[in-house]
Motif scaffolding. Structure first.
Motif, PDB file in Angstrom:
ATOM      1  N   ASP A  21     -62.091  23.625  -6.850  1.00 21.35           N
ATOM      2  CA  ASP A  21     -61.574  23.707  -5.490  1.00 21.35           C
ATOM      3  C   ASP A  21     -62.140  24.943  -4.801  1.00 21.35           C
TER       4      ASP A  21
ATOM      5  N   HIS B  70     -61.800  27.490   0.919  1.00 27.82           N
ATOM      6  CA  HIS B  70     -61.962  27.088   2.318  1.00 27.82           C
ATOM      7  C   HIS B  70     -62.955  25.940   2.324  1.00 27.82           C
ATOM      8  N   LEU B  71     -63.144  25.282   3.458  1.00 30.99           N
ATOM      9  CA  LEU B  71     -64.161  24.231   3.508  1.00 30.99           C
ATOM     10  C   LEU B  71     -65.539  24.827   3.252  1.00 30.99           C
TER      11      LEU B  71
ATOM     12  N   GLY C  88     -65.603  19.129   2.743  1.00 27.28           N
ATOM     13  CA  GLY C  88     -64.211  19.354   3.104  1.00 27.28           C
ATOM     14  C   GLY C  88     -63.814  18.437   4.237  1.00 27.28           C
ATOM     15  N   ASP C  89     -62.879  18.923   5.053  1.00 25.62           N
ATOM     16  CA  ASP C  89     -62.354  18.132   6.171  1.00 25.62           C
ATOM     17  C   ASP C  89     -62.237  19.055   7.377  1.00 25.62           C
TER      18      ASP C  89
ATOM     19  N   ALA D   5     -58.585  24.588   6.119  1.00 21.01           N
ATOM     20  CA  ALA D   5     -58.009  25.447   5.078  1.00 21.01           C
ATOM     21  C   ALA D   5     -57.948  24.735   3.728  1.00 21.01           C
ATOM     22  N   ASP D   6     -58.119  23.428   3.730  1.00 22.74           N
ATOM     23  CA  ASP D   6     -58.005  22.651   2.504  1.00 22.74           C
ATOM     24  C   ASP D   6     -59.367  22.503   1.851  1.00 22.74           C
ATOM     25  N   GLY D   7     -59.596  23.267   0.782  1.00 23.71           N
ATOM     26  CA  GLY D   7     -60.854  23.174   0.055  1.00 23.71           C
ATOM     27  C   GLY D   7     -60.720  22.439  -1.263  1.00 23.71           C
ATOM     28  N   SER D   8     -59.620  21.701  -1.453  1.00 24.12           N
ATOM     29  CA  SER D   8     -59.422  20.992  -2.710  1.00 24.12           C
ATOM     30  C   SER D   8     -60.455  19.877  -2.857  1.00 24.12           C
ATOM     31  N   ARG D   9     -61.036  19.784  -4.043  1.00 22.60           N
ATOM     32  CA  ARG D   9     -62.061  18.782  -4.367  1.00 22.60           C
ATOM     33  C   ARG D   9     -63.240  18.844  -3.381  1.00 22.60           C
TER      34      ARG D   9
ATOM     35  N   ASP E  52     -58.872  19.797   8.730  1.00 20.69           N
ATOM     36  CA  ASP E  52     -58.007  20.657   7.921  1.00 20.69           C
ATOM     37  C   ASP E  52     -58.881  21.661   7.180  1.00 20.69           C
TER      38      ASP E  52
END
Length: 356
Positions: free
Chosen positions: A288, A291-292, A262-263, A268-272, A266
């Protein structure tokens, strides 16, 4: 990875962690519900990121202090978490223990991370009563992030951020009693990449096979089938970035694996943020995450558990289809995870430990 040392202090503030002048074990875990984590606070001065579970009763956790100049910690339980023993090595002031690899209740190796001589490995064979320093990094440019052992516990590897454009590998063949730096000629160019010391699982092994993940300018999975002498790299499918990439990996077999990440900028962004392989060589983006993902474990052929903790954002999520889809199963956030013999253990910020 250097920026994660700074991030640990920021994370402690985000969690509202209180500090204690003297670390002391907590009481028994809270009573479990029908499902979910039994959570307890072991040491409020610590952010736990290293964890190794021996079985349902024995586990080791390691961390770094959230107080300026505080001592890193190593705790051990042999009674399913009812009590925890502070067994940190002497001279742990200012060290951050990010990984622990335990063979049993008596034998374990712990990794302290940091630039230059801050990267060290200690080993105990008597349950933490005494420790020996078995490795100290002498290269100022090196920064070791995690270690792992092959089944049987004799052969182990450690990985550092790149030195002169190539990831640095150390190896033990005597169960962690001694380590040596391997030649770098078998490592692909890694300029602009780094490891993440997020959970102690940025490197993992299965038989003679080892894999580790990277982030930064590229997000890749590096693989060796000869115990660390030669490596090749594949795109992980997880987005890269200054604080983004692969955070942890798990191999069910040398051919079947999962990577999560993840990142950190960010969370909260667990996309890809998850990727899988079925041949051990090519990785493809999977489902997805809610969460990370800082750590991941295989529960069976198709079932997986992943955890992540970024400030107040994170949770515990599961997959029943080999990582194609994920669902949040518990809101509790953790940095690190390990499952053995039907019991899962987790650890995270605020000196918390969980057992499921």
């Amino acid at each position: 990875m250097r920026h994660l040392v700074v991030a640990a202090s920021a994370l402690a503030l985000a969690l509202g962690v209180t500090t204690a002048a003297t670390a002391s074990p907590g009481g028994p875990p809270s009573p479990p519900g029908s499902k979910g984590w039994q959570t307890q606070v072991v040491d409020t001065d610590q952010s736990f990121r290293g964890l190794d579970a021996v079985d349902g009763r024995t586990a080791w956790v390691t961390g770094g202090s959230v107080s300026d100049g505080g001592a890193g910690s190593v705790y051990r339980t042999t009674d399913a978490g009812r009590t925890w023993q502070d067994v940190r090595p002497p001279g742990s002031q200012g060290l951050a223990f990010r990984d622990v690899e335990a063979r049993d209740a008596r034998t374990a190796s712990v990794l302290a991370i940091g630039p230059g001589e801050a990267s060290r490995i200690y080993r105990t064979t008597d349950g933490g009563r005494t420790w020996g320093e078995t490795f100290r990094n002498r290269e100022e440019a090196a920064f070791y992030n995690c270690i792992a052992f092959a089944p049987g516990g004799r052969v182990g590897l450690g990985v550092s951020d790149p030195v002169d454009g190539r990831f640095r590998i150390i190896r033990t063949t005597d169960g962690g009693a001694s380590w040596r730096v391997l030649p770098s000629r078998g490592m692909p160019d890694s300029t602009g990449e780094a490891n993440f010391a997020a959970s102690g699982d940025c490197l993992t092994m299965s038989g003679r096979t080892a894999v580790f993940g990277s982030g930064g300018e590229r997000s890749r999975v590096f693989r060796s089938d000869d115990l660390g002498m030669t490596w090749w790299a594949s795109s992980s499918g997880i987005p890269a970035g200054e604080a983004a990439g692969v955070f942890a990996l798990a191999l069910r077999t040398p051919r079947q694996g999962v990577a999560v990440g993840g990142d950190f900028s960010d969370p909260a962004d667990g996309s890809r943020a998850s990727s899988v392989t079925r041949d051990g060589r090519t990785w493809r983006t999977a489902g997805d995450l809610p969460h990370l993902g800082e750590d991941v474990e295989w529960l069976s052929r198709h079932r997986l558990l992943v955890v992540g903790e970024g400030g107040e954002i994170g949770g515990t999520s599961a997959s029943g289809d080999g990582g194609r889809t994920w669902r949040l199963v518990d809101p509790t956030a953790w940095h690190t995870l390990d499952c053995e013999r039907g019991t899962c253990w987790a650890a995270g910020g605020g000196g918390r430990v969980g057992r499921w």
